[in-house]
Write an enzyme that holds these catalytic residues in place. Sequence first.
Site, mmCIF file in Angstrom:
data_model
loop_
_atom_site.group_PDB
_atom_site.id
_atom_site.type_symbol
_atom_site.label_atom_id
_atom_site.label_comp_id
_atom_site.label_asym_id
_atom_site.label_seq_id
_atom_site.Cartn_x
_atom_site.Cartn_y
_atom_site.Cartn_z
ATOM 1 N N GLN A 190 -35.413 14.432 65.509
ATOM 2 C CA GLN A 190 -36.567 15.337 65.648
ATOM 3 C C GLN A 190 -36.398 16.554 64.744
ATOM 4 O O GLN A 190 -37.323 16.996 64.077
ATOM 5 C CB GLN A 190 -36.682 15.832 67.093
ATOM 6 C CG GLN A 190 -36.990 14.754 68.117
ATOM 7 C CD GLN A 190 -36.920 15.320 69.533
ATOM 8 O OE1 GLN A 190 -37.226 16.490 69.760
ATOM 9 N NE2 GLN A 190 -36.510 14.517 70.483
ATOM 10 N N CYS A 378 -11.778 -5.825 32.804
ATOM 11 C CA CYS A 378 -11.625 -4.644 31.954
ATOM 12 C C CYS A 378 -10.153 -4.242 31.856
ATOM 13 O O CYS A 378 -9.393 -4.915 31.183
ATOM 14 C CB CYS A 378 -12.528 -3.519 32.428
ATOM 15 S SG CYS A 378 -12.944 -2.415 31.073
ATOM 16 N N HIS A 504 -17.499 -5.810 32.353
ATOM 17 C CA HIS A 504 -17.595 -5.690 33.811
ATOM 18 C C HIS A 504 -18.601 -6.695 34.367
ATOM 19 O O HIS A 504 -19.767 -6.339 34.599
ATOM 20 C CB HIS A 504 -18.014 -4.268 34.198
ATOM 21 C CG HIS A 504 -16.931 -3.261 34.007
ATOM 22 N ND1 HIS A 504 -15.937 -3.058 34.944
ATOM 23 C CD2 HIS A 504 -16.658 -2.425 32.983
ATOM 24 C CE1 HIS A 504 -15.112 -2.112 34.510
ATOM 25 N NE2 HIS A 504 -15.526 -1.723 33.319
ATOM 26 N N GLU A 506 -18.903 -7.711 37.237
ATOM 27 C CA GLU A 506 -19.327 -7.385 38.612
ATOM 28 C C GLU A 506 -20.670 -6.657 38.651
ATOM 29 O O GLU A 506 -21.266 -6.537 39.717
ATOM 30 C CB GLU A 506 -18.244 -6.565 39.329
ATOM 31 C CG GLU A 506 -18.045 -5.132 38.844
ATOM 32 C CD GLU A 506 -17.051 -4.994 37.700
ATOM 33 O OE1 GLU A 506 -16.843 -5.981 36.969
ATOM 34 O OE2 GLU A 506 -16.494 -3.896 37.522
HETATM 35 N N1 GLN Z 1 -8.932 2.423 30.713
HETATM 36 C C1 GLN Z 1 -9.363 1.272 29.983
HETATM 37 C C2 GLN Z 1 -10.176 1.651 28.757
HETATM 38 O O1 GLN Z 1 -10.713 2.728 28.700
HETATM 39 C C3 GLN Z 1 -10.127 0.310 30.866
HETATM 40 C C4 GLN Z 1 -11.412 0.867 31.382
HETATM 41 C C5 GLN Z 1 -11.973 0.083 32.518
HETATM 42 O O2 GLN Z 1 -11.294 -0.704 33.168
HETATM 43 N N2 GLN Z 1 -13.246 0.297 32.805
HETATM 44 O O3 GLN Z 1 -10.331 0.868 27.867
#
Ligand code: GLN
Length: 533
Positions: A190, A378, A504, A506
Amino acid sequence: MKYIFVTGGVISSLGKGLTAAAIGALLECRGLKVRIQKFDPYLNVDPGTMSPYQHGEVYVLNDGAETDLDLGHYERFTSGELSKLNSLSSGQIYETVIQKERRGDYLGKTVQVIPHVTNEIKERILKGGVGVDVLITEIGGTTGDIEGLPFLEALRQFQHDTGRENIIFLHCTLVPYIKAAGELKTKPSQQSVAKLREIGIQPDILVCRTDRPIGEENRQKLSLYCNVGIESVFECRDVTDSIYELPVMLAEQRIDEVVVKRLGIQCGPIDITPWREIIRRIKEPKYKVRIGVVGKYIELQDAYKSVYESIVHGGIANEAHVEIVRIDAEDLETQGTAALEGLDGILVPGGFGNRGIEGKILAVQFARERKIPFYGLCLGMQVTVIEFARNVLGLKQAHSTEFSPTTPDPVIHLMEAQKDVSLKGGTMRLGVYDCQLTPGSRSLEAYGAPIIQERHRHRFEYNNDYRTRLEAAGLLVGGTNPQTGLVEIVEAKDHPFMIGVQYHPEFKSKPHKAHPLFAAFVKAAIQKSLGSC
Ligand code: GLN
């Protein structure tokens, strides 16, 4: 064009982003074109420079924008592709306003929050949703925060510019259970709505986060005191098994009907079959696997959000329940690799900085020697290369120049173009790049297409001077950037599944369409658990 503005009250972490994403998903299930965007009141230009402790994961878009992790939920729940226009912070607004002031664009006027800052916000609402039927805008923070006020003021103005009938204000709030009283309490909601009304915003829909049914009486109370129709008070119970239950939970309460009716949208009936199928697969798995994630922000819920979600997607694709075991890389350094015993798969996610790096290298070695399915993302790919160079090629001091600037064997290094970076924000290799997959590679088999596009966020690269030696030793190149020749994927030859990717993946996985490499990784883990690996 119709608009839904999502605000949050009482506390943060109410799942506002997930609610916005779930409503977007339901509107798509009714055949509408939807886009979702986030406005954040902090003064950072973007979260790219923030610590994971402050902000959780930085989610990267195709165009390289470094954004809030809620954009990950938006992309996972809906099909719309997002761009930098869909992520706005106060820092960006003030940067733009001050640049305009310096250029003299304001023609001598006094530059003020109203109208200059609010105009900038309203412009981004209009730009963020071009070409869609419904734009959903989530306002970060909690109602009552000082820094959120310009955003709420801009929304108040926007309803006059655009017409009240084209807008829904949806307020997410908390209805807590107070143990001593043995009751759910509606007062915080509220008061939070009263705060919004003070600013000139009357919510149309309430989504109440609760750990138990709110019941008819509380619903009536909320409706009366918050001035919201009783049919527009929704319950959002804590989901137990999966966040992907949320669209179905809200559809069962017919939130989509209230939304389309209120906005006067003509559209088809809802079909949530795909979401029901996802839940069925989550609740009735055929297999069970344990995957270890070896990182340095393991204790944080949000630091590897998209990685955890993508593993779940890999499970959904293979009808497997994946138990994710979080392993602190530093513990491997001090306590040995016992924590890795019994895992069906090991994943090393991205990261920056020296802490835990040797532990990650130990995890690669363990997976390689024991032939456990391994997936490096990465930094996870970079440590795979380092481990191979050290323990297979015998280059004992091999390293990345990120961690050892004077190593005699810089198997991971900075490209020339990256070397004189004095600014930290937005200066990495960011966003989507092409990758050409190697004929005969496991990656090509998984993707089923010779050229793929994946998102990047890193500075350091595989050093091509070591490529011949690494390949001869069994670490094959699975894909390269066709324009630059940079190595994007490595794959171990004599191993059931060992892949490292410089990008990446993901950020491109969805619950109903798992990323091909996550699906392949979980499949390999299932085979391992069944003893056929
Ligand atoms: N530190 C690494 C780079 O800059 C990997 C970066 C990451 O995993 N996003 O290349």
